[in-house]
Design a protein around this motif. Sequence first.
Motif, short mmCIF file in Angstrom:
data_model
loop_
_atom_site.label_atom_id
_atom_site.label_comp_id
_atom_site.label_asym_id
_atom_site.label_seq_id
_atom_site.Cartn_x
_atom_site.Cartn_y
_atom_site.Cartn_z
N GLU A 189 -5.37 0.49 -7.38
CA GLU A 189 -6.58 1.42 -7.49
C GLU A 189 -6.34 2.43 -6.34
OE1 GLU A 189 -9.99 -1.82 -8.99
OE2 GLU A 189 -10.35 -0.52 -7.45
N GLU A 190 -7.03 3.67 -6.61
CA GLU A 190 -7.08 4.76 -5.60
C GLU A 190 -7.99 4.30 -4.61
OE1 GLU A 190 -6.95 9.11 -6.70
OE2 GLU A 190 -8.85 9.07 -5.77
N ARG A 191 -7.65 4.19 -3.49
CA ARG A 191 -8.70 3.86 -2.40
C ARG A 191 -9.18 5.03 -1.58
NH1 ARG A 191 -10.38 -1.48 -3.58
NH2 ARG A 191 -8.46 -2.26 -4.41
N GLN A 192 -8.31 6.03 -1.41
CA GLN A 192 -8.90 6.92 -0.56
C GLN A 192 -8.34 8.32 -1.01
OE1 GLN A 192 -7.91 6.75 3.51
NE2 GLN A 192 -9.33 7.96 4.10
N TYR A 234 -2.90 4.27 -2.43
CA TYR A 234 -3.22 3.18 -3.62
C TYR A 234 -2.96 1.81 -3.10
CZ TYR A 234 -3.84 6.28 -7.45
OH TYR A 234 -4.27 7.22 -8.56
N TYR A 235 -4.08 1.11 -3.37
CA TYR A 235 -3.76 -0.27 -2.96
C TYR A 235 -4.32 -1.38 -4.18
CZ TYR A 235 -5.10 -4.78 -0.64
OH TYR A 235 -5.20 -6.11 -0.38
N THR A 278 0.79 -1.19 -0.06
CA THR A 278 -0.10 0.05 0.15
C THR A 278 0.89 1.03 0.11
OG1 THR A 278 -1.63 -1.28 1.19
CG2 THR A 278 -1.72 1.35 1.14
N ARG A 331 -1.19 -3.63 3.99
CA ARG A 331 -2.54 -3.54 4.18
C ARG A 331 -3.13 -4.97 5.26
NH1 ARG A 331 -6.21 0.31 2.35
NH2 ARG A 331 -8.31 -0.55 2.11
#
Lengths: 115, 114
Positions: free
Chosen positions: A53-56, A49-50, A31, A96
């Motif tokens: 994909e952009e997670r937040q 990013y995780y 992450t 993560r």
Amino acid sequence: DAGVTQSPTHLIKTRGQQVTLRCSPKSGHDTVSWYQQALGQGPQFIFQYYEEEERQRGNFPDRFSGHQFPNYSSELNVNALLLGDSALYLCASSLRGDGYNSPLHFGNGTRLTVT
Amino acid sequence: AQSVTQLDSQVPVFEEAPVELRCNYSSSVSVYLFWYVQYPNQGLQLLLKYLSGSTLVKGINGFEAEFNKSQTSFHLRKPSVHISDTAEYFCAVRVVQGAQKLVFGQGTRLTINP
């Protein structure tokens, strides 16, 4: 065991240009988070990013975008640079699977100067 | 939303003197608390963290911090500082459930005088 590495260390750009900053996470981390630290201020969260994909996302305009690659490395792109984008950009990595209290490991940052 | 206030922007102290760096936070949900140190031209290094349990937390380099829920504070202390402790110190919070992002304070510049 390599820690978080960022490149380049320093960068000078002109207003209106575009810039790409790079980050390799600590070995074993999956992450990546990006922070902007203006002079004399605390770091501000840009995005995380995780799994590619952009997670937040923090409160930053769409001019700021990113990418994560299958090897977990990441890029931060900033378009249409403004003088106010001058700052130290910090990358932080974590695992993560360690849960919500997973410690962040920071790189030494990229110093961006916009003239 | 969460916010962090570091009450002193600069703290000068003499070598071997004790020091306290103050941090207050605001949050409507439970948070984890952290102190990070930033040496010149470097990134952030974790000093200590409070997740749960004992409110007195010990970290690296002889630093400790005490979580006070009623006062929403997390002050950092060291009984005897050294020249090498000269750096910028950041207090940060992260919500217990959900986002992993850290919310930082403005920082406190600790200057140690010989």
